[in-house]
Design an enzyme around this catalytic site. Sequence first.
Site, PDB file in Angstrom:
ATOM      1  N   GLY A 133       0.762  -1.240   0.000  1.00  0.00           N
ATOM      2  CA  GLY A 133       0.000   0.000   0.000  1.00  0.00           C
ATOM      3  C   GLY A 133       0.791   1.286   0.000  1.00  0.00           C
ATOM      4  O   GLY A 133       0.202   2.359   0.143  1.00  0.00           O
ATOM      5  N   GLN A 298      15.061   7.544 -45.879  1.00  0.00           N
ATOM      6  CA  GLN A 298      15.480   8.603 -44.961  1.00  0.00           C
ATOM      7  C   GLN A 298      14.747   8.519 -43.615  1.00  0.00           C
ATOM      8  O   GLN A 298      15.341   8.767 -42.556  1.00  0.00           O
ATOM      9  CB  GLN A 298      15.222   9.972 -45.598  1.00  0.00           C
ATOM     10  CG  GLN A 298      15.840  11.133 -44.826  1.00  0.00           C
ATOM     11  CD  GLN A 298      15.584  12.470 -45.510  1.00  0.00           C
ATOM     12  OE1 GLN A 298      14.437  12.889 -45.634  1.00  0.00           O
ATOM     13  NE2 GLN A 298      16.645  13.116 -45.963  1.00  0.00           N
ATOM     14  N   GLY A 358       8.096  -3.320 -37.897  1.00  0.00           N
ATOM     15  CA  GLY A 358       6.754  -3.386 -38.450  1.00  0.00           C
ATOM     16  C   GLY A 358       5.928  -4.474 -37.789  1.00  0.00           C
ATOM     17  O   GLY A 358       6.035  -4.715 -36.582  1.00  0.00           O
ATOM     18  N   GLU A 382      13.483   1.044  -8.749  1.00  0.00           N
ATOM     19  CA  GLU A 382      14.375   1.941  -8.000  1.00  0.00           C
ATOM     20  C   GLU A 382      13.909   3.396  -8.065  1.00  0.00           C
ATOM     21  O   GLU A 382      14.714   4.321  -8.027  1.00  0.00           O
ATOM     22  CB  GLU A 382      15.827   1.843  -8.523  1.00  0.00           C
ATOM     23  CG  GLU A 382      16.350   0.444  -8.745  1.00  0.00           C
ATOM     24  CD  GLU A 382      16.485  -0.355  -7.466  1.00  0.00           C
ATOM     25  OE1 GLU A 382      15.767  -0.069  -6.497  1.00  0.00           O
ATOM     26  OE2 GLU A 382      17.298  -1.286  -7.441  1.00  0.00           O
TER      27      GLU A 382
END
Length: 404
Positions: A133, A298, A358, A382
Amino acid sequence: MSRLAQTHGLTDIQQEILSTVRDFVDKEILPVATELEHRDEYPTQIVEGLKELGLFGLMIPEEYGGLGESLLTYALCVEEIARGWMSVSGIINTHFIVAYMLKQHGTQEQKDYFLPKMALGEVRGAFSMSEPGLGSDVSAITSKGVQDGDEYVLNGQKMWLTNGGSSTLVAVLCRTDEGLSPEEAAAKPHKSMTTFLVEKEPGFGEVRPGLTIPGKIDKMGYKGVDTTELIMDGLRIPANRVLGGQTGRGFYHMMDGVEVGRVNVAARGCGVAQRAFELGVSYAQQRHTFGKPIAQHQAIQFKLAEMATKVEAAHAMMVNAARKKDSGERNDLEAGMAKYLASEYCKEVVEDAFRIHGGYGFSKEYEIERLYREAPMLLIGEGTAEIQKMIIGRRLLEEYRLQG
């Protein structure tokens, strides 16, 4: 050796260690990582190989049977291991944090007893701070230790315990409130915490009287390594297993351990990002669309350029944080920055590699699918990004405080 993420100024010994680890990763981890991860199988043979390499004692001083290496050496080894399979680096990390805490804060008797066994991997460490909790609010822990003669009786429930089943030594943070009034304990919760060194048998169920490890938590990624709860119900611990022999110092012990752990998580992010870049740049040269490899488009070159730059930047910040800690200087600012940047960049680089693949990136036949599920853990482990920003912001205000 790849062109990216090179570290200048390493000694011959450091270079030899890293070369050995990288060779181990290429031959013993990468060929089996995805298969073991999909089965959520603990990598027993890999762990045994790491023991033989001495990596469980990498930062343990030579007087205790370790290699006595620096945090930088350790972080660079973690980077290599995470490049192969991030779960394996997690198995080592929690062990390393406990060994570091013992080295820095343990009594001489505790060091003499535990560190030689930890250096050999005979005793395997885990540390337990979080609870179901509390999330990032460590001061809100409810697990409690009450002194009863020359023992402490521990009760409470801990959460997100890496190596919970496989470990034989757990550093557990509990509230003790000794010597403090209820008002003082409420006003200064950080001064009412103690770290207990809990020895146990490996496995699940009741692993010693009063201590239960219920079983593995089923996770999206970060599989293979066992992540568990820890339940204490009347667990009796000798007083000589209080880390450092003094109550009320547990929060500071844990934060010191987490600080070096953040360098480790940054190194893991660097390693996963490096592997994602390797997969992306390789696939881009093999996959053809519109009559040429997609690497010649590109749009893909832009992605590769951004990915490589992020890999390089994260690695540089991680190395800087490790070197700062090795110098003996305070490094919470550098560690927080490195952890924040490396985990965020890791997520982005992995996602770009996933996009380059893809539709095939969505297939479990391709390694990038595993990395895509592993990267999110680094955003949380962490300390979340938000916690890192709080640490960074506070430290910057200390450094740049207006005078007068």
